[in-house]
Design a protein around this motif. Structure first.
Motif, short mmCIF file in Angstrom:
data_model
loop_
_atom_site.label_atom_id
_atom_site.label_comp_id
_atom_site.label_asym_id
_atom_site.label_seq_id
_atom_site.Cartn_x
_atom_site.Cartn_y
_atom_site.Cartn_z
N VAL A 94 37.95 23.74 -41.69
CA VAL A 94 38.63 22.46 -41.53
C VAL A 94 39.57 22.20 -42.70
O VAL A 94 40.74 21.84 -42.52
CB VAL A 94 37.62 21.29 -41.41
N THR A 127 33.59 14.60 -42.40
CA THR A 127 33.90 14.33 -41.00
C THR A 127 35.08 13.38 -40.85
O THR A 127 35.85 13.48 -39.89
CB THR A 127 32.65 13.76 -40.30
N ALA A 142 41.11 22.03 -37.83
CA ALA A 142 40.36 21.91 -36.57
C ALA A 142 41.28 22.13 -35.38
O ALA A 142 42.39 21.60 -35.33
CB ALA A 142 39.71 20.53 -36.48
N TYR A 180 38.11 21.12 -30.83
CA TYR A 180 37.27 20.46 -31.84
C TYR A 180 37.66 18.99 -31.92
O TYR A 180 36.79 18.09 -31.90
CB TYR A 180 37.51 21.17 -33.17
N ARG A 181 38.94 18.72 -31.98
CA ARG A 181 39.42 17.33 -32.06
C ARG A 181 39.04 16.54 -30.80
O ARG A 181 38.62 15.38 -30.88
CB ARG A 181 40.93 17.31 -32.26
N CYS A 207 26.12 19.62 -36.20
CA CYS A 207 27.23 19.98 -35.33
C CYS A 207 27.32 18.97 -34.19
O CYS A 207 26.33 18.32 -33.84
CB CYS A 207 26.94 21.37 -34.77
N ASN A 242 26.97 20.70 -28.21
CA ASN A 242 27.80 21.42 -27.24
C ASN A 242 26.93 22.46 -26.52
O ASN A 242 25.70 22.46 -26.69
CB ASN A 242 29.03 22.05 -27.92
N ASN A 261 31.62 32.73 -29.57
CA ASN A 261 32.64 31.70 -29.45
C ASN A 261 33.98 32.31 -29.03
O ASN A 261 34.70 31.75 -28.21
CB ASN A 261 32.79 30.95 -30.78
N THR A 321 35.23 26.02 -24.40
CA THR A 321 35.33 25.64 -25.81
C THR A 321 34.04 25.04 -26.36
O THR A 321 34.02 24.50 -27.46
CB THR A 321 36.46 24.62 -26.01
N GLY A 340 31.82 26.59 -30.10
CA GLY A 340 32.35 26.64 -31.45
C GLY A 340 31.45 25.95 -32.46
O GLY A 340 30.56 25.17 -32.11
N GLN A 374 31.49 23.26 -34.30
CA GLN A 374 32.19 21.98 -34.40
C GLN A 374 31.36 21.04 -35.29
O GLN A 374 30.73 20.09 -34.85
CB GLN A 374 32.41 21.40 -33.00
#
Length: 348
Positions: A21, A238, A248, A252-253, A277, A280, A307, A316, A319, A321
């Motif tokens: 990031v 974060t 990112a 991710y966003r 995380c 996901n 990933n 996605t 990842g 994240q």
């Protein structure tokens, strides 16, 4: 002279060095806004670190933080690694891929990376910070002689006292709320899971070190609360993910702006170490898996491969994240603007 004064900061905020990031552009923007920007070099080698440091210095003449991983060497166990790859095989097959034949230690710990030490001594960044543990006395002494201020993460009082004994200039109190990897020295030890508020106050009262509060802090009132507890600064990670300077990706966003932000989870499945995380598909699968996970960063080699296979198939949700419990409070704006907003909120 306080740590903030030594660094010439006008804002008691540190942008957390989240690998994947943080970027030189973000660090420079944060520094120029009066706070302390950070770059994470634990996921690269000495040459990569030198390039990142040089790029950051082109963008700002302010002090910035360079963060390193100081993890124990992974215990290699062929049977465990083979079993983990076998457990992951159906996930790979769902995306028309096969798992790698074997796994590698993809990141070298600063504890035994002489090339990284040489690069840091040559570049002499104003601040160097450590995550997952502490380097030996010789490395600490060399960095101090080069003029570096040293920070280290602690998740409990014993780790913080070890930081003090080792000669750290300040300690980062990482609460259970924090996104990304837990900074535990021993990932297999019992985790007391102290929250940021309790841990910060404990370390302020018991260590005699300047304390930087980290975990779940997303706005200026959170920063002010940390300062009221006796912290000299607050570290936010974060909060910066949605900034345009962040590395990112779009998925991710999007996940950060979705309902997933309300459901962060601590998992080992992605990397082999506990890390918070956004929930996901990978974290859901990892929570149901009964397999023994290889050590960090060996397991991360498999996680990254899965990933990549998933993304190639348009999925996605596999990842890393990383995000803390304050994720629903994230705001998308340039890093310098975010610093300005945080400062204004501190004064309310």
């Amino acid at each position: 002279m306080s740590l903030i004064e030594q660094l010439g900061l006008t804002v008691p905020i540190i942008q957390a060095p989240m690998a994947g990031v943080s970027t030189p552009q973000m660090a420079a923007a944060v520094c120029d806004a009066g706070a302390l920007g950070s770059i994470a070099v634990g996921a690269t080698n000495a040459n990569g670190a030198s390039r990142m440091i040089a790029e950051t210095r082109v963008l700002t003449d302010r002090p910035f933080n360079v963060n390193l991983f100081v993890h124990a060497a992974p215990r290699r166990d062929v049977a465990v690694e083979s079993a983990w790859l076998q457990a992951l095989t159906p996930q790979f097959q769902a995306f028309g891929a096969t798992p790698p034949a074997g796994l590698n230690t993809i990141y070298q710990s600063f504890a035994d990376d002489d090339a990284m030490l040489s690069a840091l001594l040559a570049d002499a960044p104003r601040v160097v910070s450590f995550h997952f543990g502490l380097p030996d006395a010789e490395r600490i002494r060399a960095l101090k002689q080069a003029g570096c201020l040293l920070l280290a993460t602690a998740t409990n009082l014993d780790e913080a006292l070890a930081c003090k004994a080792a000669g750290m200039d300040a300690v980062v109190a990482q609460g259970w709320e924090a996104g990304g990897h837990r900074g535990m020295f021993d990932p297999d030890a019992k985790d007391s899971r102290l929250g940021t508020l309790a841990l910060t106050r404990l370390l302020v009262l018991r260590t005699g070190l300047p304390v930087i509060a980290a975990g779940g802090i997303m706005d200026g009132r959170g920063v002010r609360a940390a300062l009221d507890l006796g912290a000299v600064a607050a570290q936010l990670g974060t909060a910066f993910i949605a900034c345009p300077e962040s590395a990112a990706d779009a998925a991710y966003r999007d996940a950060l702006a979705s309902d997933a932000a309300h459901h962060t989870t601590m998992t080992r499945a992605i990397s082999g170490r506990p890390a918070r995380c956004l929930r996901n598909r990978f974290t859901e699968w990892g929570g149901q898996s009964a397999g023994v996970i290889p050590d960090y960063p060996v397991a991360y080699d498999a996680g990254k491969a899965l990933n990549a296979a998933a993304k190639a198939a348009g999925e996605t949700g596999f990842g890393a994240q990383w995000a803390g419990q304050g994720a629903p409070l994230a705001r998308a704006m340039p890093a310098a603007d975010l610093i300005s907003v945080l400062v204004a909120e501190m004064r309310v």
